[in-house]
Design a protein around this motif. Structure first.
Motif, short mmCIF file in Angstrom:
data_model
loop_
_atom_site.label_atom_id
_atom_site.label_comp_id
_atom_site.label_asym_id
_atom_site.label_seq_id
_atom_site.Cartn_x
_atom_site.Cartn_y
_atom_site.Cartn_z
N ILE A 217 44.45 39.28 36.58
CA ILE A 217 43.84 37.95 36.62
C ILE A 217 42.44 37.99 36.02
N ALA A 218 41.67 39.01 36.36
CA ALA A 218 40.33 39.16 35.78
C ALA A 218 40.41 39.28 34.26
N CYS A 220 42.80 38.07 32.32
CA CYS A 220 43.18 36.76 31.77
C CYS A 220 41.97 35.84 31.71
N ARG A 221 41.16 35.85 32.76
CA ARG A 221 39.96 35.01 32.77
C ARG A 221 39.01 35.44 31.66
N ARG A 226 42.77 29.13 30.27
CA ARG A 226 42.40 27.82 30.80
C ARG A 226 43.22 27.46 32.02
N LEU A 228 46.32 29.39 35.03
CA LEU A 228 47.01 30.59 35.48
C LEU A 228 48.22 30.19 36.31
N GLU A 245 40.65 37.15 43.26
CA GLU A 245 40.57 36.80 41.85
C GLU A 245 41.02 35.35 41.59
N CYS A 249 38.88 32.26 39.83
CA CYS A 249 39.38 31.33 38.81
C CYS A 249 39.09 29.89 39.22
N GLU A 252 35.71 28.64 38.77
CA GLU A 252 35.37 28.38 37.37
C GLU A 252 36.19 27.23 36.78
N ILE A 254 39.38 26.86 36.66
CA ILE A 254 40.62 27.30 36.02
C ILE A 254 41.75 27.03 37.00
#
Length: 328
Positions: A217-218, A220-221, A226, A228, A245, A249, A252, A254
Motif C-alpha cells: 500500500i505504501a 502504491c501511494r 489515486r 486503492l 497504511e 491513504c 491523503e 485516496i
C-alpha cells in the motif's frame, strides 16, 4: 434479428505455433464463418492478457458505434477469457439502458478437434438476438450458461464452463436453439463513455494475507495511486499493518474500496479490534459482493468522471451490490 460480431482474439482465435505454444492467429472472417446471418468485424487480434485500457476503451467505442446503427439489434464480442470479465464489466458501466452485448470466448484453441468456440459463438448470437435478454446489459455466454457481467468471474482455468456468478448463478441458459431466462441483473445508472477520458486514474489492488505489513500500500501511494482496492480477509478485515497504511491513504484523500478475497459473500464491516469495522470508521467504503478487479474499474471510472473524491464515491455507491442483486 441483425447481430454484429466483433472479434478481438483470445484462445477462441488461437492455434498452436511451430514452437508448441498457443498464439492468436485466426482472423474474424474465418472464426465466425459457421454463424449464419451475422456481420463480422475484426477489431484486434490479441490475447486478452496483453490488452491495455486504451484497447478496451477503443473496443467500447466500437461497440457503442455498432449499437447506434438502427439496423443492429445486438452485438457479440469474441474475447480472451483471462480479462473478459473486466472488459465486459466496463462495457456494462457505459452501456445505455435497453441494450445487450454478449461476450464469449473459448477454453480450447481453434485447431482442437473438440474446440468449444463454434458452439459458444452460435450461443452468443442467439442470446444477442433473443427478445428475452433485451436490456440485460453486458453478458458473458459460455458452455450454455449466460452470466451478467456485473457478477461473472472466471472460476476455472481449463473447464469449458469457465465462468460463474458466485452466490447468484447464471441469468439465462441456452438449450438447443432456445434462450431460457432465469432472472435479470440490476443495472444502476452508469457512466457516459465520454466521461471516462483515457481512464488513467491509477487504482491498485492490494491483497491481504497473514501478517501483511502494508508495504504494498505504501508503494502504491508513493507511485501516485489515486485510489486503492483492498482484497481483504473474510468479511473485509485487514491486518494491523494494512489498517495503518489504509488510514494513511484516507488521510491523503485516496479513497479505498474494501472487497473480500473469499469467492462468495459480501465484504461488510463486522469486526472491531482492528477489523473491518475500523476500516469503515476510518472512511473506507465496503464494496459488498463486488470482486476486486471490478471494484478497481468502478473506482477508476468514478474518479475519471468526478474530480472531487466525495462526488466520485457518490457516483459509485449504487453499483456496490449487497448479498443479492438479481430480481426475478
Amino acid at each position: 434479428m441483425a447481430v454484429t460480431v466483433l472479434t478481438t482474439g483470445g484462445t477462441i482465435a488461437s492455434r498452436p505455433s511451430p514452437r508448441g505454444d498457443v498464439q492468436v492467429a485466426v482472423p474474424g472472417s474465418t472464426l465466425v464463418v459457421s454463424a449464419p446471418a451475422v456481420q463480422v468485424r475484426e477489431v484486434m487480434l490479441a490475447h486478452s492478457f496483453n490488452l491495455t485500457r486504451a484497447d478496451v476503451l477503443r473496443l467500447a467505442r466500437r461497440i457503442l458505434t455498432e449499437l447506434d446503427d438502427p439496423g443492429v439489434d445486438g452485438v457479440v464480442v469474441t474475447h480472451g477469457t483471462d480479462t473478459m470479465e473486466e472488459t465486459a464489466y466496463l462495457l456494462d458501466l457505459v452501456l445505455p439502458p435497453g441494450r445487450t452485448v454478449v461476450f464469449t470466448g473459448a477454453q480450447r484453441h481453434a485447431a482442437a478437434p473438440d474446440a468449444d468456440g463454434p458452439r459458444n459463438i452460435a450461443d452468443a448470437v442467439r442470446v444477442a438476438a433473443a427478445s428475452a435478454t433485451r436490456g440485460m446489459g453486458a453478458l458473458i455466454t459460455m458452455a450454455g450458461q449466460v452470466h451478467a457481467a456485473r457478477y461473472a468471474t472466471k472460476a476455472h482455468t481449463l473447464d469449458l464452463a469457465a465462468f460463474a456468478s458466485p452466490g447468484r448463478g447464471p441469468v439465462a441458459l441456452v438449450r438447443d436453439d432456445r434462450v431460457e431466462t432465469i432472472g435479470r441483473p440490476a443495472r444502476p445508472d452508469g457512466f457516459r463513455l465520454t466521461e471516462l477520458g483515457a481512464l488513467d486514474a491509477r487504482v491498485d489492488i492490494v491483497p491481504v494475507y497473514l501478517d501483511a505489513d502494508g508495504v504494498q500500500i505504501a508503494a502504491c501511494r508513493a507511485a501516485g495511486a489515486r485510489g486503492l482496492v483492498l482484497q481483504a480477509l473474510g468479511t473485509g478485515n485487514p491486518t494491523p499493518g494494512v489498517l495503518r497504511e489504509v488510514e494513511a491513504c484516507l488521510d491523503e484523500d485516496i479513497p479505498v474500496l474494501v472487497t473480500s478475497r473469499c469467492a462468495e459473500g459480501p465484504a461488510v464491516p463486522v469486526y472491531g479490534a482492528g477489523g473491518g469495522a475500523d476500516l469503515a470508521k476510518a472512511g473506507a467504503v465496503f464494496a459488498g459482493s463486488l470482486g476486486a478487479p471490478k471494484a478497481r474499474l468502478l473506482l477508476m471510472a468514478a474518479l475519471a468522471a468526478e474530480a472531487d473524491t466525495g462526488r466520485a464515491l457518490a457516483r459509485l455507491r449504487p453499483h456496490l451490490p449487497a448479498a443479492s442483486g438479481i430480481r426475478s
